[in-house]
Design a protein around this motif. Structure first.
Motif, PDB file in Angstrom:
ATOM      1  N   MET A 276       0.823  -1.206   0.000  1.00 34.65           N
ATOM      2  CA  MET A 276       0.000   0.000   0.000  1.00 34.65           C
ATOM      3  C   MET A 276       0.856   1.254   0.000  1.00 34.65           C
ATOM      4  SD  MET A 276      -3.358  -0.879   2.333  1.00 34.65           S
ATOM      5  CE  MET A 276      -2.525  -1.734   3.663  1.00 34.65           C
ATOM      6  N   TYR A 277       1.939   1.242   0.803  1.00 30.64           N
ATOM      7  CA  TYR A 277       2.799   2.415   0.837  1.00 30.64           C
ATOM      8  C   TYR A 277       3.503   2.621  -0.507  1.00 30.64           C
ATOM      9  CZ  TYR A 277       6.848   5.324   1.628  1.00 30.64           C
ATOM     10  OH  TYR A 277       7.807   6.302   1.503  1.00 30.64           O
ATOM     11  N   LEU A 278       4.108   1.561  -1.035  1.00 31.40           N
ATOM     12  CA  LEU A 278       4.868   1.702  -2.279  1.00 31.40           C
ATOM     13  C   LEU A 278       3.975   2.059  -3.459  1.00 31.40           C
ATOM     14  CD1 LEU A 278       7.373  -1.294  -1.940  1.00 31.40           C
ATOM     15  CD2 LEU A 278       7.821   1.134  -1.566  1.00 31.40           C
ATOM     16  N   SER A 279       2.781   1.466  -3.523  1.00 30.50           N
ATOM     17  CA  SER A 279       1.896   1.758  -4.653  1.00 30.50           C
ATOM     18  C   SER A 279       1.444   3.212  -4.654  1.00 30.50           C
ATOM     19  CB  SER A 279       0.678   0.832  -4.616  1.00 30.50           C
ATOM     20  OG  SER A 279      -0.107   1.066  -3.459  1.00 30.50           O
TER      21      SER A 279
ATOM     22  N   LEU B 273      -3.079   2.011   9.578  1.00 27.23           N
ATOM     23  CA  LEU B 273      -2.996   1.651   8.159  1.00 27.23           C
ATOM     24  C   LEU B 273      -3.280   2.865   7.271  1.00 27.23           C
ATOM     25  CD1 LEU B 273      -4.802  -1.823   8.137  1.00 27.23           C
ATOM     26  CD2 LEU B 273      -2.358  -1.369   8.128  1.00 27.23           C
ATOM     27  N   MET B 274      -4.272   3.665   7.659  1.00 30.13           N
ATOM     28  CA  MET B 274      -4.565   4.867   6.883  1.00 30.13           C
ATOM     29  C   MET B 274      -3.421   5.880   6.981  1.00 30.13           C
ATOM     30  SD  MET B 274      -7.395   4.309   5.325  1.00 30.13           S
ATOM     31  CE  MET B 274      -6.748   2.614   5.202  1.00 30.13           C
ATOM     32  N   SER B 275      -2.730   5.889   8.136  1.00 29.97           N
ATOM     33  CA  SER B 275      -1.565   6.769   8.269  1.00 29.97           C
ATOM     34  C   SER B 275      -0.461   6.348   7.309  1.00 29.97           C
ATOM     35  CB  SER B 275      -1.051   6.748   9.711  1.00 29.97           C
ATOM     36  OG  SER B 275      -2.030   7.234  10.606  1.00 29.97           O
ATOM     37  N   ILE B 276      -0.282   5.037   7.159  1.00 31.37           N
ATOM     38  CA  ILE B 276       0.701   4.537   6.194  1.00 31.37           C
ATOM     39  C   ILE B 276       0.337   4.994   4.783  1.00 31.37           C
ATOM     40  CG2 ILE B 276       1.655   2.442   5.147  1.00 31.37           C
ATOM     41  CD1 ILE B 276       1.346   1.079   7.854  1.00 31.37           C
ATOM     42  N   ASP B 277      -0.951   4.941   4.476  1.00 29.15           N
ATOM     43  CA  ASP B 277      -1.402   5.395   3.162  1.00 29.15           C
ATOM     44  C   ASP B 277      -1.169   6.897   2.986  1.00 29.15           C
ATOM     45  OD1 ASP B 277      -2.180   2.827   2.614  1.00 29.15           O
ATOM     46  OD2 ASP B 277      -4.251   3.142   3.218  1.00 29.15           O
ATOM     47  N   HIS B 278      -1.425   7.660   4.046  1.00 27.68           N
ATOM     48  CA  HIS B 278      -1.208   9.104   3.953  1.00 27.68           C
ATOM     49  C   HIS B 278       0.273   9.437   3.784  1.00 27.68           C
ATOM     50  CE1 HIS B 278      -5.316   9.902   4.538  1.00 27.68           C
ATOM     51  NE2 HIS B 278      -5.371   9.693   5.846  1.00 27.68           N
ATOM     52  N   VAL B 279       1.129   8.668   4.450  1.00 28.23           N
ATOM     53  CA  VAL B 279       2.577   8.866   4.276  1.00 28.23           C
ATOM     54  C   VAL B 279       2.966   8.548   2.829  1.00 28.23           C
ATOM     55  CG1 VAL B 279       4.870   8.050   4.959  1.00 28.23           C
ATOM     56  CG2 VAL B 279       3.134   8.477   6.696  1.00 28.23           C
ATOM     57  N   GLY B 280       2.333   7.515   2.256  1.00 32.39           N
ATOM     58  CA  GLY B 280       2.591   7.201   0.853  1.00 32.39           C
ATOM     59  C   GLY B 280       2.158   8.327  -0.069  1.00 32.39           C
TER      60      GLY B 280
END
Length: 369
Positions: free
Chosen positions: A140-143, A274-281
């Motif tokens: 999720m982060y890399l994509s 998990l949403m924080s990881i997405d926001h960092v991405g």
């Protein structure tokens, strides 16, 4: 928001604190809803896609209404008036919180809050060490990180470029409204056609289409559409609808997957992580996109290399296809986490069994009971 709309000479720091407070309040409400959806997704795995589709549908409808009237409101009542109107949704959230009836927890010890916080932290760390959790998180982060954002360059090309469309604020607002409509169509398409498809298959085609859709901007920037007599607004509207629809198709499986990765007892906290990881991405994609525009010397007045930035962005959007092995390949309607992470909150030893052939109406009845 009311303070921002009424006061004329606010200190910048105070205004920023008010905006941060408003965002924090919205985030708390969002996390609370996410916790409820995630908890029901764990106890009813077959309905995880339905619940996320319902949330996505509500979000898209809200975006559609907001974008459709944003340009009109800013033009007629000004930005301060819009800030005042934004206090209405916050008041509605407070009203909903008052109306909803919840069981009162007696003998709650506030002194144990710190201990509960530490226990939740340890549980989250143990969960992140599980391969079925950290692998999808990495994807999720890399994509998201490689989906470079060059919105600033495109926005200035829309409004300021000498040979560009020279769109007004109202036109840009209408384009955003069309994008929200595309997101709505993406939710409906996922719910009716792809909800039962494996995550890998949906993400594979979504990533390929996502990269291809970025080339619509290339047609516009190179003015190919004018060669065939197609107006700029038509191309931009098609681009907004298609890109947002495919983006939602790419995002929906990840939301369903995220709801299935949250261990029982820390659903809201872990989903927020998990949403924080997405926001960092997304934050990484914004920085990388800005660096790309700076490297190619794309500014508010210079757009010679904007076409190259679009090509590079489209190529990078396809790269996540190579790491799809990080995503589980099992049935999307089944539970993903190990059984020991799906135990009931109350401390009993019973495992929550996934229901079979359960409809949404049954879920609603169970919740009301």
């Amino acid at each position: 928001m009311i303070t921002l709309s009424l006061q004329n000479n606010l200190y910048l720091v105070f205004a920023l604190l008010l905006l941060i407070g408003g965002s924090a309040g919205a985030a708390v409400a969002d996390v609370t809803i996410d916790a409820c959806v995630t908890e029901n997704s764990i106890s009813h795995p077959s309905l995880a896609g339905d619940m996320q589709s319902l949330c996505g549908l509500s979000s898209s409808v809200g975006q559609l209404i907001g974008y459709a009237i944003s340009g009109f409101l800013v033009h007629h009542i000004g930005s301060k008036g819009v800030f005042g109107l934004l206090s209405i949704p916050a008041g509605l959230v407070i009203l909903v919180g008052i109306i909803i009836q919840e069981p009162f927890i007696r003998n709650f010890s506030y002194k144990r809050v710190t201990q509960k916080f530490l226990d939740a932290g340890r549980a989250m760390w143990m969960a992140l060490k599980c391969s079925v959790i950290w692998r999808p998180c990495l994807y999720m982060y890399l994509s998201l990180a490689v989906s470079l954002h060059i919105h600033e360059g495109m926005f200035y090309w829309y409004t300021d470029a000498k040979n560009g469309p020279s769109f007004s604020q109202e036109v840009v607002g209408s384009i955003s409204a069309v994008g929200a409509l595309g997101s709505l169509l993406g939710v409906l398409l996922y719910q009716n056609a792809f909800r039962s498809q494996p995550f890998r298959r949906v993400l594979f085609w979504a990533q390929l289409l996502y990269g291809t859709s970025g080339l619509l901007d290339l047609i516009l920037v190179l003015r190919i559409n004018l060669t065939f007599g197609i107006p700029d607004y038509v191309v931009v509207v098609i681009d907004a609808a298609v890109s947002h629809m495919i983006g939602r198709l790419k995002w929906m499986p990840l939301l369903v997957l995220s709801s299935k990765l949250c261990p029982s007892g820390i659903e809201g906290t872990f989903f927020a992580l998990l949403m924080s990881i997405d926001h960092v991405g997304s934050f990484s994609a914004s920085w990388a996109g800005g660096l790309l525009l700076h490297t190619l010397n794309v500014t508010r007045t210079t757009f010679d290399n904007l076409w190259l930035a679009i090509v590079i962005r489209s190529v990078f959007r396809v790269l996540p296809v190579g790491i799809l092995f990080l995503i589980p390949s099992n049935d999307p309607n089944a539970a993903i986490l190990p059984s020991e992470m799906l135990r009931a909150k109350k401390g009993d030893d019973e495992i929550l069994e996934p229901p079979v052939n359960m409809e949404m109406a049954s879920l609603v009845n169970n919740i009301e009971a």
